[in-house]
Design an enzyme around this catalytic site. Structure first.
Site, PDB file in Angstrom:
ATOM      1  N   HIS A  69      48.692  45.189  74.098  1.00  0.00           N
ATOM      2  CA  HIS A  69      49.171  46.005  72.978  1.00  0.00           C
ATOM      3  C   HIS A  69      49.860  47.267  73.443  1.00  0.00           C
ATOM      4  O   HIS A  69      49.925  48.248  72.717  1.00  0.00           O
ATOM      5  CB  HIS A  69      48.014  46.358  72.053  1.00  0.00           C
ATOM      6  CG  HIS A  69      47.356  45.159  71.483  1.00  0.00           C
ATOM      7  ND1 HIS A  69      46.250  44.588  72.047  1.00  0.00           N
ATOM      8  CD2 HIS A  69      47.689  44.381  70.428  1.00  0.00           C
ATOM      9  CE1 HIS A  69      45.910  43.522  71.337  1.00  0.00           C
ATOM     10  NE2 HIS A  69      46.758  43.362  70.374  1.00  0.00           N
ATOM     11  N   HIS A  78      53.185  39.124  70.159  1.00  0.00           N
ATOM     12  CA  HIS A  78      52.706  38.385  71.336  1.00  0.00           C
ATOM     13  C   HIS A  78      53.359  37.013  71.454  1.00  0.00           C
ATOM     14  O   HIS A  78      52.872  36.146  72.184  1.00  0.00           O
ATOM     15  CB  HIS A  78      51.194  38.193  71.265  1.00  0.00           C
ATOM     16  CG  HIS A  78      50.427  39.434  71.016  1.00  0.00           C
ATOM     17  ND1 HIS A  78      50.539  40.526  71.847  1.00  0.00           N
ATOM     18  CD2 HIS A  78      49.557  39.785  70.038  1.00  0.00           C
ATOM     19  CE1 HIS A  78      49.753  41.491  71.377  1.00  0.00           C
ATOM     20  NE2 HIS A  78      49.156  41.068  70.284  1.00  0.00           N
TER      21      HIS A  78
END
Lengths: 366, 204
Positions: free
Chosen positions: A253, A91
């Site tokens: 995700h 991320h």
């Protein structure tokens, strides 16, 4: 669609040239899906990246490599509440890129899309405790919550006071009762900036935890993807979309979202992101910090187009944007797409947003 | 003592092997409804467990607790705390295991630990859907001895695993998909079934 098929196959059904050598009409979608990444070994992605990060930002951070903890060079800062976050890797710049003056004291890097383990969070907590306790910022995912919980118990046994706040801003998760609850997404970036500034100003742990909860109560997000993303260990995209499709209501995700929809102009896409946020929380008459975030593979030029459309919708609704952030700050590897986060802000939040910050990912005023 | 440390070691070595060989399958299942890392995460954790020598520990209880801590420390995600808690609870109950019914109590303690940690119940499309019917099937056959009871448990886990296919997930990352999670076999129930199948092979 399984990776062995390709989007162009159906178009060729019954075609007189089917099965004969010819130039494919849509060669890209029919390519062999070989993962194409700048890595050495799928097992070393997080490790190698942390070494690079430490080398690139040695003026701001250091890395405890065995524990995969990125921490402020001057940690622990005496008489300051420690702010610790962390989560799965993939991320970036979240969370390690937000370690430094005015934001996080430490970030724990898990494996890609996998929460860090309690040992890591415990090590980070001990490392940054300056004597006034530590705040854990946890994104609401089953694994993250469990691992941070176990770490808080371990730190508590050492006499370190830990408060945890759970970020759950994703309006795409509608039925919270029958799911793991809303996911923590874009609001995490704004939260880390705001509470980091409050800690730098010397506020105590109770004050900071209450402030964090106020931010969480006033922020909502929604995202869409133009493509899935490829986890190195999986080697294949997380989901497949046709050329004219988007995945609406994604997390961070690579998991599929709420629904597949047709791709339309940016103005329509902005509606699909902003409207569910405004339907979820009453923003009428309020001031907001508006955040348009790229998922990793969408260029800034498109993010600014989206930001422009978001502002138009907000203006029409009488919502005033007082601060903004546009860019790739909480990404999902090589996913294309974006998310919108709107935080109903008050004077204190704006003051803390403006306060100096010096991290790899955000830097101003210092 | 009904089950010695060597047998526990053989059980977990076999499970580690099953996980390693099935890692791609587990990852593919997880890609459908999760984030595609269950195989690689469990493989990493079980390799660390397989590197432990059960004979280095004073008791089976100590070995099982170390297995739990190792999984918590290496797997990450939700599977680390969940599988870790299973073995920590199994280890805590191990000193009183001396026949088939007491092994049943230890397995139930592991199941209870998982449910406390993860708040999942049967029907949520998680590994509880494999483990819970397995523990019940074990208890029904416990008077027939450990081998028979564990064979029944493994069979029930397989049925429970297959029963997750039509379920809509209510916990974990798959729950975000809502109705779209139906039609896919749960990866956690799949790995849990491997654990119980290996138990039936090595514990008696």
């Amino acid at each position: 669609m399984p990776a062995s098929e390709c989007a162009g196959d159906d178009e060729m059904a019954g075609h007189p040239f089917k099965g004969r050598l010819m130039v494919a009409k849509r060669p890209i979608s029919c390519k062999t899906r070989t993962m194409k990444k700048l890595i050495n070994d799928v097992n070393d992605v997080v490790t190698d990246s942390l070494f690079g990060m430490e080398a690139a930002h040695s003026d701001l951070i250091a890395v405890d490599h065995p524990n995969k903890v990125i921490y402020r060079l001057d940690a622990p800062v005496a008489d300051k509440v420690g702010i610790v976050s962390g989560g799965g890797s993939g991320h970036e710049p979240l969370h390690g890129g937000f370690v430094g003056y005015g934001m996080l004291d430490a970030a724990c890097a898990g494996e890609i899309f996998t929460s860090p383990v309690p040992d890591q969070v415990y090590a980070a907590t001990k490392l940054v405790d300056g004597g006034r306790g530590v705040l854990h910022i946890v994104k609401n995912y089953t694994g993250d919550v469990m691992n941070f919980d176990m770490a808080a118990e371990m730190a508590g046994a050492d006499g370190i006071r830990v408060e945890a706040v759970v970020v759950d801003d994703d309006v795409a998760v509608q039925d919270s009762l029958y799911t793991a609850g809303r996911r923590g997404v874009g609001l995490t970036v704004l939260l880390e900036k705001i509470v980091g500034a409050a800690a730098e100003e010397g506020k105590d742990l109770d004050y900071i935890a209450a402030l964090a909860k106020r931010v969480i109560a006033n922020g909502r997000s929604m995202g869409l993807a133009l493509s899935g993303c490829t986890v190195p260990a999986a080697g294949k995209p997380s989901f497949e979309l046709a050329d004219d499709e988007i995945e609406l209501g994604i997390g961070i995700h690579g998991e599929p979202g709420r629904s597949k929809e047709k791709l339309g102009p940016a103005s329509d896409m902005a509606e699909k992101l902003v409207r569910p946020i405004l339907d979820d929380l009453d923003y009428r008459g309020s001031e907001v910090i508006a955040f348009v975030n790229g998922m990793g593979a969408t260029p800034l030029i498109e993010l600014y187009i989206m930001y422009n459309e978001v502002v138009k919708i907000l203006e029409a609704e009488g919502i005033r944007v007082v601060r903004s952030l546009v860019g790739n700050y909480i990404t999902s590897l090589d996913m294309a797409g974006c998310s919108v986060t709107l935080l109903r802000s008050d004077d204190e939040m704006v003051h803390l947003w403006d306060a100096p910050v010096a991290t790899a990912g955000l830097r101003w005023g210092r | 003592m009904a089950i010695d440390q060597a047998a526990l070691g053989a059980w977990l070595a076999d499970f580690a092997d099953q996980i390693h060989q099935g890692a791609d399958q587990l990852t593919d299942l997880d890609r459908e409804i999760g984030d595609g890392d269950h195989g690689s995460n469990m493989d990493r954790g079980m390799k660390a467990v397989a590197a432990l020598d059960p004979n280095d520990f004073a008791s089976g209880a100590d070995y099982l607790k170390k297995v739990g801590m190792t999984l918590v420390s290496t797997v990450g995600g939700a599977s680390g705390p969940i599988y870790g808690t299973f073995f920590l609870r199994l280890g805590a109950a191990w000193s009183s295991v001396n026949d088939a019914p007491t092994l049943g109590l230890a397995l139930r303690a592991g199941l209870d630990g998982i449910q406390q940690r993860g708040k999942a119940t049967t029907g949520d499309k998680t590994l509880v859907d494999a483990l819970s019917p397995a523990v019940e099937a074990y208890d029904k056959q416990a008077d027939q001895g450990i081998s028979t009871a564990l064979a029944a448990a493994a069979g029930a886990a397989e049925a429970g695993r297959d029963a997750t296919i039509p379920m809509v997930a209510h916990k974990g990352r798959a729950s975000y998909l809502g109705e779209r999670s139906a039609g896919h076999q749960d990866p956690g129930a799949t790995s849990m079934t491997m654990l119980l199948e290996a138990a039936a092979k090595h514990l008696s």
